[in-house]
Design a protein around this motif. Structure first.
Motif, PDB file in Angstrom:
ATOM      1  N   LEU A  82       0.818  -1.203   0.000  1.00  0.00           N
ATOM      2  CA  LEU A  82       0.000   0.000   0.000  1.00  0.00           C
ATOM      3  C   LEU A  82       0.854   1.256   0.000  1.00  0.00           C
ATOM      4  O   LEU A  82       1.868   1.340   0.702  1.00  0.00           O
ATOM      5  CB  LEU A  82      -0.915   0.010   1.224  1.00  0.00           C
TER       6      LEU A  82
ATOM      7  N   SER B  22       0.704   5.593   0.455  1.00  0.00           N
ATOM      8  CA  SER B  22       0.088   6.450   1.484  1.00  0.00           C
ATOM      9  C   SER B  22      -1.351   6.771   1.102  1.00  0.00           C
ATOM     10  O   SER B  22      -1.733   6.731  -0.071  1.00  0.00           O
ATOM     11  CB  SER B  22       0.890   7.737   1.631  1.00  0.00           C
ATOM     12  N   GLY B  23      -2.168   7.075   2.107  1.00  0.00           N
ATOM     13  CA  GLY B  23      -3.553   7.455   1.873  1.00  0.00           C
ATOM     14  C   GLY B  23      -4.412   6.346   1.315  1.00  0.00           C
ATOM     15  O   GLY B  23      -5.316   6.581   0.515  1.00  0.00           O
ATOM     16  N   ASN B  24      -4.163   5.110   1.720  1.00  0.00           N
ATOM     17  CA  ASN B  24      -4.934   3.980   1.204  1.00  0.00           C
ATOM     18  C   ASN B  24      -6.271   3.850   1.916  1.00  0.00           C
ATOM     19  O   ASN B  24      -6.458   4.366   3.026  1.00  0.00           O
ATOM     20  CB  ASN B  24      -4.126   2.697   1.331  1.00  0.00           C
ATOM     21  N   SER B  25      -7.185   3.110   1.266  1.00  0.00           N
ATOM     22  CA  SER B  25      -8.547   2.984   1.798  1.00  0.00           C
ATOM     23  C   SER B  25      -8.658   1.924   2.888  1.00  0.00           C
ATOM     24  O   SER B  25      -9.728   1.770   3.491  1.00  0.00           O
ATOM     25  CB  SER B  25      -9.511   2.640   0.660  1.00  0.00           C
ATOM     26  N   PHE B  26      -7.587   1.176   3.152  1.00  0.00           N
ATOM     27  CA  PHE B  26      -7.630   0.120   4.157  1.00  0.00           C
ATOM     28  C   PHE B  26      -7.370   0.636   5.572  1.00  0.00           C
ATOM     29  O   PHE B  26      -7.546  -0.101   6.542  1.00  0.00           O
ATOM     30  CB  PHE B  26      -6.591  -0.962   3.820  1.00  0.00           C
ATOM     31  N   GLY B  27      -6.924   1.869   5.684  1.00  0.00           N
ATOM     32  CA  GLY B  27      -6.576   2.390   6.997  1.00  0.00           C
ATOM     33  C   GLY B  27      -5.304   1.796   7.562  1.00  0.00           C
ATOM     34  O   GLY B  27      -5.085   1.820   8.778  1.00  0.00           O
TER      35      GLY B  27
ATOM     36  N   GLN C  31       1.459   3.129   5.372  1.00  0.00           N
ATOM     37  CA  GLN C  31       2.129   3.021   4.089  1.00  0.00           C
ATOM     38  C   GLN C  31       3.100   1.840   4.102  1.00  0.00           C
ATOM     39  O   GLN C  31       3.730   1.567   5.115  1.00  0.00           O
ATOM     40  CB  GLN C  31       2.895   4.311   3.789  1.00  0.00           C
TER      41      GLN C  31
END
Length: 282
Positions: free
Chosen positions: A221, A223-228, A231
């Motif tokens: 992942l 940064s700013g991924n939807s999984f919370g 990074q």
């Protein structure tokens, strides 16, 4: 770790239990048998004994001091030399490879000739017998191809993945729940990694070297991924069953055999051959 720690003892006991079980069964499958079925069972047994000694040697050998050798008719309570253990490993694995020729297994949990060749490829690479390593790696991956992009994102938890050569089909009876692989490696499951947030990530320097055109970059992942998740956290490993932890275990893949062959060719001075094998894999 020291020799009296529980983890050291657990690994030692596991592999020697495998060896003891094999030694108990081998007299029931004599090499003089005329039954193809009996000889194939003997081959599968020898493959597992060679496999166990190979890992014992890698973990516990020190200089020329190996590990105790137990066979169906020999007990050596002292630590045998590395050379003697290597001789037994090669003998077991080569005999196993010959005996399982033509064996049609019922599931990928069983050792067939491809798997026996794969274990030999691992052994020969470790022992720096590079010509043999390349040969057996090429044999081992025969009939298998690298997985497609759909296989790359299946969570590495499905034994029916076309590239898997050998593995364990885990179910509710054999699952070790929070002690399982996916508990520790999947950031998306409610185990040590996910629920307790002991996240498994990729080093940023390696991540930055993966081209955006490489589908494998999707395993990690940004940064700013939807999984919370943080990074660089991996989503390569996940168990679709959720909290049941019945994701299957992979013991051998065709991709490994490409890499063994490439490394063996490179170590042998065949750089162009090594490059071609890597090209075929990618």
């Amino acid at each position: 770790r020291v020799q009296t720690s529980s983890r050291t003892d657990m690994v030692w006991q596991f592999y020697y239990k495998v060896i003891r079980n094999v030694n108990d069964a081998l007299p029931l499958t004599p090499a003089t048998s005329t039954s193809p079925e009996v000889l194939q069972i003997r081959g599968r047994l020898l493959a597992m004994r060679g496999f166990a000694y190979f890992y014992l040697l890698q973990i516990y050998a020190y200089d020329d001091i190996g590990v105790p050798i137990y066979t169906e008719d020999t007990q050596n309570l002292g630590r045998a030399s590395v050379a003697d253990v290597k001789a037994l490993i090669e003998q077991d694995l080569t005999e196993a490879y010959d005996l399982v020729a033509g064996y049609q297994r019922s599931s990928k949990m069983e050792v067939d000739q491809n798997v026996a060749a794969g274990i030999l490829a691992r052994y020969y690479l470790w022992d720096e017998q590079y010509g043999q390593a390349a040969t057996y790696a090429q044999i081992a991956r025969g009939g298998y191809a690298p997985m497609d992009n759909n296989g790359l994102v299946d969570g590495f938890s499905r034994i029916d993945n076309s590239e898997w050569m050998w593995g364990a089909d885990i179910n509710t009876s054999t699952s070790t729940i929070y002690a399982s692989f996916f508990s520790h490696m999947s950031n998306l499951n409610e185990g040590y990694a996910g629920l307790l947030q002991v996240y498994k990530t990729i080093d940023s320097r390696l991540f930055n070297q993966i081209p955006d055109s490489d589908a494998r970059k999707e395993w990690f992942l940004d940064s700013g991924n939807s999984f919370g998740l943080p990074q660089y956290a991996n989503i390569k490993f996940f168990d679709e069953s959720g909290t049941s932890f019945v994701g299957d275990y992979v013991f051998m893949r065709a991709a490994e055999m490409y890499l063994i062959e490439a490394e063996a060719r490179a170590q042998s001075g065949d750089e162009s051959g090594a490059r071609q094998v890597l090209f075929d894999l990618i």
